[in-house]
Design an enzyme around this catalytic site. Sequence first.
Site, PDB file in Angstrom:
ATOM      1  N   GLU A 216       0.846  -1.200   0.000  1.00  0.00           N
ATOM      2  CA  GLU A 216       0.000   0.000   0.000  1.00  0.00           C
ATOM      3  C   GLU A 216       0.878   1.246   0.000  1.00  0.00           C
ATOM      4  OE1 GLU A 216      -3.855  -0.414   2.326  1.00  0.00           O
ATOM      5  OE2 GLU A 216      -2.427  -1.419   3.637  1.00  0.00           O
ATOM      6  N   ASP A 235      -3.661  -6.391  11.649  1.00  0.00           N
ATOM      7  CA  ASP A 235      -4.523  -5.630  10.728  1.00  0.00           C
ATOM      8  C   ASP A 235      -4.635  -6.300   9.351  1.00  0.00           C
ATOM      9  OD1 ASP A 235      -6.029  -3.178  10.063  1.00  0.00           O
ATOM     10  OD2 ASP A 235      -4.346  -2.745   8.727  1.00  0.00           O
ATOM     11  N   HIS A 240      -6.510 -10.866   5.995  1.00  0.00           N
ATOM     12  CA  HIS A 240      -6.486 -10.799   4.530  1.00  0.00           C
ATOM     13  C   HIS A 240      -5.433 -11.730   3.904  1.00  0.00           C
ATOM     14  CE1 HIS A 240      -9.087  -7.526   5.338  1.00  0.00           C
ATOM     15  NE2 HIS A 240      -8.198  -6.564   5.412  1.00  0.00           N
ATOM     16  N   LYS A 331       2.699  -0.516   4.644  1.00  0.00           N
ATOM     17  CA  LYS A 331       2.179   0.813   4.296  1.00  0.00           C
ATOM     18  C   LYS A 331       3.319   1.678   3.771  1.00  0.00           C
ATOM     19  CE  LYS A 331      -1.811   0.262   6.764  1.00  0.00           C
ATOM     20  NZ  LYS A 331      -2.904  -0.259   5.974  1.00  0.00           N
TER      21      LYS A 331
HETATM   22  C1  BG6 Z   1      -8.182  -2.965   5.946  1.00  0.00           C
HETATM   23  C2  BG6 Z   1      -7.052  -2.532   6.830  1.00  0.00           C
HETATM   24  O1  BG6 Z   1      -8.790  -4.125   6.447  1.00  0.00           O
HETATM   25  O2  BG6 Z   1      -7.683  -3.205   4.637  1.00  0.00           O
HETATM   26  C3  BG6 Z   1      -6.354  -1.327   6.262  1.00  0.00           C
HETATM   27  O3  BG6 Z   1      -7.553  -2.242   8.118  1.00  0.00           O
HETATM   28  C4  BG6 Z   1      -5.938  -1.549   4.831  1.00  0.00           C
HETATM   29  O4  BG6 Z   1      -5.217  -0.972   7.049  1.00  0.00           O
HETATM   30  C5  BG6 Z   1      -7.106  -2.075   4.007  1.00  0.00           C
HETATM   31  O5  BG6 Z   1      -5.476  -0.320   4.304  1.00  0.00           O
HETATM   32  C6  BG6 Z   1      -6.652  -2.491   2.626  1.00  0.00           C
HETATM   33  O6  BG6 Z   1      -7.762  -2.802   1.834  1.00  0.00           O
HETATM   34  P1  BG6 Z   1      -7.740  -2.618   0.256  1.00  0.00           P
HETATM   35  O7  BG6 Z   1      -9.061  -3.159  -0.179  1.00  0.00           O
HETATM   36  O8  BG6 Z   1      -7.545  -1.174  -0.021  1.00  0.00           O
HETATM   37  O9  BG6 Z   1      -6.584  -3.444  -0.237  1.00  0.00           O
END
Ligand code: BG6
Length: 483
Positions: A216, A235, A240, A331
């Site tokens: 990210e 997180d 994920h 990040k």
């Molecule tokens: C969220 C996290 O679950 O997913 C965030 O809390 C993260 O920190 C986000 O930025 C990322 O999601 P995506 O869909 O933008 O990849």
Amino acid sequence: MVARVIPVEAFDLVIFGGTGDLARRKILPGLFRRFQAGQMPPEARIIGAARAEHSDDEFRALVADAVAEFMPKAAQDKEALAAFLQRLSYVAIDAKGTQGWSQLKETMRSDVVQAYYFSVAPALFGDIALRLTDNGIAGPDARIVVEKPFGRDLASARALNETLAKHFTESQIYRIDHYLGKETVQNLMAVRFANILFEPLWKSEYIDHVQITVAETVGVNGRGAYYDKSGTMRDMVQNHLMQLLCLIAMEPPYHFDPDAVRDEKLKVIRALDPVQPQDIVRGQYLGGGGEGSYLEDSENPHSRTESYIALKVAISNWRWKGTPFYLRTGKRLRARASEIAVTFREPPHSIFDDAEGWRENVLVIRLQPDEGMHLMVMIKEPGPGGMRLTQVPLDMSFATALGPEAAEVPDAYERLIMDVIRGNQTLFMRGDEVEAAWAWTDPIIEGWEARGDRPQPYDAGTSGPEDALMLMHRDGRRWREIK
Ligand code: BG6
């Protein structure tokens, strides 16, 4: 190719935390898009619920603003937006008190699907569940939707599961991991289980290693207080990345059915080896270029929380013994880029002299941006210069293969909310799955806390800390470039 839209049944959807950040950013704009696509029957209604007093019209104005802000293109369809807003109403409700519950009871219909979205802090889950059932509001088939964070360790996740189980059965509980709603993530299952091509090779005998990257560019400013108590492991990895790993590694389920899929994912999580300290790299971004550092963004100058993590993970089962999975996410990295790369082994014997030209076959599944897949294959370099080898991608970008509509991928929340109404739990996490994921995560976090490890600083706009490169180099492998 234009997507087929099958309308869902009539429903009453209550969003607790209906004026909050997630509702404004994702849930309500996502519902509008489904409305626009023709998926909502005329009897569908959406009820915002939160503590503050608002009239229905004030709530509608707030939703109109949210759609304009987060889905500006969709919001241009003024007629559709006005019609959508008519589906909305608002109830001021006190999750911990008595205010609003009898009004909500009067509002709800018993002959349509009832769904209650808990877009609130987990500390309120128990209060809301209790009041929905004690006041006789939620019908026997009502569904509840809960968001992450689902606990911060095994004990708290178990406590949450027990709280919800007092009021609802497992088949009524929809635990969201929005990564499962991403189009390409679902495609992963289609690619694996609707083709004969990959499955025979899908094992350690033919796969050298797997890389999962979720990079990210954003930092944590604005949500530093939450993030600092969580960190990247809780997180992003526990949920994920773990889900992505499961979909790559699981055995074929007997059917695309909620429990069949979730049983197989659970087996993968249970087969994960504990991670050794030398197989973990944690990082924290530095500031620069007008942007704050992690320490500034989190407003905790002594923080040891990670904003980046890379891990080498092993799965102890017959299929995967000997194939490491390398996971990394962070990040403020160079680019927003998420992908899974499955790298195959060398052919057993090369008949060509051009050893230098040879590269491994790699299947790359790109989650975002530019969703698609490509398979890197070896071919003969064109021309009369003898049998020289070169690598080319067999490319299947969705936008090219399926037309421009396919590039307009629906947001994960759109798909997931419609699945709640349809009563399909396949893309939601089961309680035991979440607990198993925490059971694997807890000792990793406890380990670095006990050792007093500090995350390594890394420059914003790079691919993360140096040591993460070493994690691969020492195994004679390298990360794919983040781009
Ligand atoms: C969220 C996290 O679950 O997913 C965030 O809390 C993260 O920190 C986000 O930025 C990322 O999601 P995506 O869909 O933008 O990849």
